[in-house]
Write an enzyme that holds these catalytic residues in place. Structure first.
Site, PDB file in Angstrom:
ATOM      1  N   SER A  51     -16.027 -10.122   4.121  1.00  0.00           N
ATOM      2  CA  SER A  51     -14.896  -9.826   5.651  1.00  0.00           C
ATOM      3  C   SER A  51     -13.163  -9.350   4.613  1.00  0.00           C
ATOM      4  O   SER A  51     -13.668  -8.627   3.494  1.00  0.00           O
ATOM      5  CB  SER A  51     -14.845 -10.327   7.194  1.00  0.00           C
ATOM      6  OG  SER A  51     -14.547  -9.591   7.926  1.00  0.00           O
TER       7      SER A  51
ATOM      8  N   LYS B 184     -21.696  -8.812  13.754  1.00  0.00           N
ATOM      9  CA  LYS B 184     -20.488  -9.520  13.794  1.00  0.00           C
ATOM     10  C   LYS B 184     -20.414 -10.367  14.565  1.00  0.00           C
ATOM     11  O   LYS B 184     -19.392 -10.602  15.766  1.00  0.00           O
ATOM     12  CB  LYS B 184     -19.660  -8.062  13.857  1.00  0.00           C
ATOM     13  CG  LYS B 184     -17.823  -8.578  13.542  1.00  0.00           C
ATOM     14  CD  LYS B 184     -17.852  -9.075  11.965  1.00  0.00           C
ATOM     15  CE  LYS B 184     -16.348  -9.034  10.645  1.00  0.00           C
ATOM     16  NZ  LYS B 184     -16.426  -9.725   9.942  1.00  0.00           N
TER      17      LYS B 184
END
Length: 587
Positions: free
Chosen positions: A387, A190
């Site tokens: 996402s 991430k």
């Protein structure tokens, strides 16, 4: 005194007359624009559809009345208009072929692939496709490679150099101004927080970026190889030479192009292809003309609606959402209306989003789930469905993505600034606080978090990640453990995601519409786009100086507009985010 009053009265009357004249001209101009926008285009015999590969490409076109009234030429084409225009040109008997005019063109990889596939479909009609350019960018050449003949100006250039992905890092800048970004995240990959905490890519981020760059480039090489008959190894060798700076003759020698022509030579060639006399004008149509060309197909009388809902841009939470992206409150209301409309038999959710608010994504996920209980929901992924963009997609019955779509990035992060050094040391501003409870001022940017506060926020981020992975596991009918193995915030291309079972099929929006019709068991239907776009006058009333300036910046900055947009919207951003890396440029 009498003369003064006489001149003053004459001036006032003159100003009123001039104002009235300008008002009449303005009303006439607006009426003219409205009338011209709805006028059906007449197609002349032996016409050529010219696609100017210039400006920017968005999911849908949206005219800006301020631009039209002020005479500015901010060019943003809707992908939907380009695809529909190519389809109309294929069907129309008076249109003999397409000419691709290569200029400066900002278009993400998945949209490029969608346009390229539409051009390949057009060629099946037997009509010609030719391309001309003085300076082909790599994107425009990728499209032009489908052409029967690729022509380059003798003094022009053709870009072929490979792909590079660049991230911008702000850590040193933040250190200089005295701002520390307090980071909370789940997911090794991430990387959206890295610009705040580092000056270079982490090994994990470099690994994932290299993987999807190779995947996208592999698709481009494969497609160009098939169209031009040049082996993939040869194309890579040419890219290593950086063909951008080679003489024009080299493009012919290597097979990248077919001929060298000046513009007058290209015009003569088009007249030859269409059987137009040398002294006659060539009949041409452009995207803005093709929008108003009527398709010669029977009108559907079934009353069945197949809805295509466009969810494009960053996901925002209700009133805090940017007007350039997805407003979660508006979207769930729209989806609820589609769910309750008995005429709507299936929904294609067209997702082109890098993510955004985790809370907003969860609300949209809920409404997609309810919609799926009533009718088929098929997701068509555009350039990004990552996402939060994947969050709102995962509950669908079926997911279709382009091979170069960027998706996945299943992870959560939070960013809360600590501006103590900026405020205290740089600006000389100090704060004191009185509070009723120990944690009443949690999130105050004038001081750093305590360990207890850090644990609380990280706990919320962890909880969000567990929920996100469960949603994905339920939607994809996979064990949570299997989802977590391919999650960790890692970004995948559509090609890679299919192998991982994050998507079901590779293809474009037309394929998604066909699947939706099959699932709904309907053969007759009308495709309708949602949310409805504003009419001209309403759009004019809602236009603001901010919208106008944003359009200008986007046109002038191209791919570099994104960093400015993100900074502009920071004040309204949700602290807990499910979105793609902060700034990523692929060229």
């Amino acid at each position: 005194m009498k003369d003064f009053l006489k001149y003053l009265l004459a001036t006032v009357i003159g100003l009123c007359i001039v104002g009235a004249i300008f008002t009449i001209i303005g009303i006439a101009s607006i009426a003219g624009m409205v009338a011209s926008s709805g006028t059906e285009t007449t197609v002349k015999d032996n016409s050529v559809f010219v696609i100017n590969l210039s400006g920017n490409v968005a999911e849908r076109s949206q005219s800006n009345p301020m631009n039209q009234l002020l005479g500015d030429k901010f060019t943003t084409y809707g992908l939907n208009d380009i695809l529909n225009s190519i389809r109309k040109a294929k069907e129309h008997e008076k249109i003999k072929g397409i000419c691709l005019n290569a200029e400066a063109f900002v278009c993400p990889s998945a949209s490029l692939q969608e346009i390229r596939n539409a051009l390949l479909d057009f060629k099946e009609s037997g009509k010609f496709v030719v391309a001309y350019g003085g300076n082909y960018s790599q994107s425009t050449y990728y499209l032009a490679s489908v052409a029967d003949k690729v022509a380059v100006n003798p003094q022009g250039s053709l870009a072929w150099h490979g792909l590079a992905a660049q991230s911008m890092f702000l850590k040193d800048l933040l250190d200089k101004v005295g701002v520390e970004m307090q980071i909370f995240r789940v997911g090794t990959y991430k990387s959206a927080v890295e610009p705040y905490t580092s000056t270079e890519m982490s090994p994990a981020n470099r690994e994932q970026t290299q993987a999807f760059v190779n995947s996208i480039w592999g698709q481009m090489v494969k497609n160009v190889s098939e169209s031009r008959g040049i082996p993939a190894d040869t194309l890579n060798a040419l890219a290593d030479r950086n063909m951008d700076f080679q003489p024009a003759e080299a493009y012919i020698q290597t097979g990248l192009a077919d001929t060298l022509l000046y513009k007058d030579g290209m015009l003569a060639y088009l007249k030859q292809l269409t059987g137009t006399d040398e002294d006659d004008n060539l009949n041409t149509l452009y995207v803005e003309d093709m929008v108003n060309v009527q398709r010669n197909i029977p009108k559907d009388k079934s009353g069945n609606i197949l809805a295509v809902y466009y969810a494009a841009g960053e996901i925002g939470d209700g009133a805090l959402a940017s007007d350039e992206g997805i407003n979660s409150e508006q979207m769930i209301n729209d989806l609820r209306r589609l769910r309750e409309d008995e005429n709507v038999k299936a929904v294609v959710l067209r997702v082109n989003s890098p993510g955004g608010s985790a809370y907003g994504s969860e609300q949209i996920w809920r409404e997609v789930t309810l919609l799926k209980e009533k009718k088929p929901v098929i997701v068509s992924m555009g350039d990004y469905a990552a996402s939060g963009g994947y969050y709102i997609s995962c509950a669908a019955d079926w997911i279709v993505a382009q091979p170069t779509t960027l998706t996945g990035s299943i992870g959560i992060f939070g960013v809360i600034p600590n501006a103590q050094k900026l405020l205290n040391d740089k600006l000389g501003i100090h704060f004191d606080v009185v509070k009723s409870n120990r944690l009443a001022d949690l999130g105050d940017i004038s001081r750093p978090f305590t360990e207890e506060e850090k644990n609380l926020v990280q706990g919320m981020v962890n909880k969000g990640y567990e929920l996100f992975t469960k949603r994905c596991a339920d939607g994809r009918k996979m064990p949570v453990e299997d989802i977590k193995k391919i999650a960790e915030g890692r970004v995948w291309t559509g090609e890679m995601a299919k192998d991982l079972k994050l998507v079901d099929e590779l293809g474009g929006i037309d394929r998604a519409i066909a699947i939706a019709a099959e699932r709904a068991e309907i053969t007759e239907y009308t495709v309708m786009d949602y949310p409805k776009q504003e009419e001209f006058f309403l759009s004019l009333l809602n236009s603001t100086t901010d919208h106008y300036l944003s359009a200008g910046l986007k046109e002038q900055l191209g791919e570099w507009y994104e960093p400015f947009r993100i900074v502009k919207n920071l004040k309204n951003a949700d602290h807990i985010q499910a979105r793609m890396p902060f700034i990523l440029t692929i060229n």
